[in-house]
Motif scaffolding. Sequence first.
Motif, PDB file in Angstrom:
ATOM      1  N   GLY A  54       0.806  -1.204   0.000  1.00  0.00           N
ATOM      2  CA  GLY A  54       0.000   0.000   0.000  1.00  0.00           C
ATOM      3  C   GLY A  54       0.846   1.263   0.000  1.00  0.00           C
ATOM      4  N   GLN A  55       1.934   1.240   0.751  1.00  0.00           N
ATOM      5  CA  GLN A  55       2.807   2.415   0.804  1.00  0.00           C
ATOM      6  C   GLN A  55       3.479   2.687  -0.532  1.00  0.00           C
ATOM      7  OE1 GLN A  55       5.477   2.527   4.256  1.00  0.00           O
ATOM      8  NE2 GLN A  55       4.002   1.253   5.335  1.00  0.00           N
ATOM      9  N   ARG A  92       1.681   7.289  -6.391  1.00  0.00           N
ATOM     10  CA  ARG A  92       0.631   8.237  -6.766  1.00  0.00           C
ATOM     11  C   ARG A  92       0.991   9.656  -6.341  1.00  0.00           C
ATOM     12  NH1 ARG A  92      -4.493   4.460  -4.883  1.00  0.00           N
ATOM     13  NH2 ARG A  92      -4.829   3.406  -6.888  1.00  0.00           N
ATOM     14  N   GLN A  93       1.590   9.783  -5.163  1.00  0.00           N
ATOM     15  CA  GLN A  93       1.985  11.098  -4.685  1.00  0.00           C
ATOM     16  C   GLN A  93       3.100  11.684  -5.545  1.00  0.00           C
ATOM     17  OE1 GLN A  93       0.502  12.930  -2.405  1.00  0.00           O
ATOM     18  NE2 GLN A  93       1.957  14.618  -2.662  1.00  0.00           N
ATOM     19  N   TYR A 150       0.027  -0.852  -8.730  1.00  0.00           N
ATOM     20  CA  TYR A 150       1.357  -0.212  -8.764  1.00  0.00           C
ATOM     21  C   TYR A 150       2.020  -0.451 -10.119  1.00  0.00           C
ATOM     22  CZ  TYR A 150       6.104   0.912  -7.023  1.00  0.00           C
ATOM     23  OH  TYR A 150       7.356   1.446  -6.827  1.00  0.00           O
ATOM     24  N   THR A 166       0.748   4.236  -2.751  1.00  0.00           N
ATOM     25  CA  THR A 166       0.436   5.600  -2.322  1.00  0.00           C
ATOM     26  C   THR A 166       1.587   6.547  -2.642  1.00  0.00           C
ATOM     27  OG1 THR A 166      -0.991   4.804  -0.531  1.00  0.00           O
ATOM     28  CG2 THR A 166      -0.127   7.037  -0.324  1.00  0.00           C
TER      29      THR A 166
END
Length: 211
Positions: free
Chosen positions: A66-67, A73-74, A137, A70
């Motif tokens: 998940g990290q 995406r950031q 991802y 995320t």
Amino acid sequence: MATRTDAPTRREQILKEAARLFAERGFHGVGVDEIGAAVGISGPGLYRHFAGKDAMLAELLVGISGQLLTGARQRLKEAEGAGGADGAAPETVLDSLIEGHIDFALDDRPLITLHDRELDRLRESDRKLVRQLQRQYVELWVDVLRKVYPALAEPAARSAVHSVFGLLNSTPHLGRRGSLPGRGATAELLHRMARGAFAAAGAAEADAVTG
């Protein structure tokens, strides 16, 4: 994990030591008491934070997947915002994604080992969630890569992304930290190799189209 700059919580300390111990000695080779000792609390005290070792493993593997998503995406959002009205150049976005994955590969090496060895120990629902996050991802990378190399077909782009992940995720096999070049030099080398692999894939596809 690697992206945090503030002091880790006790829960995060436990996860970090659990990842290290699981990677070094295997999931079944580590007891709850040993994880507790590594963070200065009793083994039973861990149950105030986690239901058991299975819960730690699930949080580690689901959490890092998940990290990564995320974070990617950031980075994509930041790169596009920095590029003005037309967005950032695709090469800039790709470089940012590579840099983010290199940070993970260099700073969270135990999690790579843990994923390779212990993913099948997760319960089916957690394993499916890890795979789902990983697919998202990969597809984010595929989309960016095809903007850099428009001739690259989607299946070839996906294969190239998986191959580069294999390259970057080889860091646990590079030797002990003290035997490697400095972090900056290692990161630069990995980045050049990743871009070289992508460029080779793009060139091969272009040659196939024009040939």
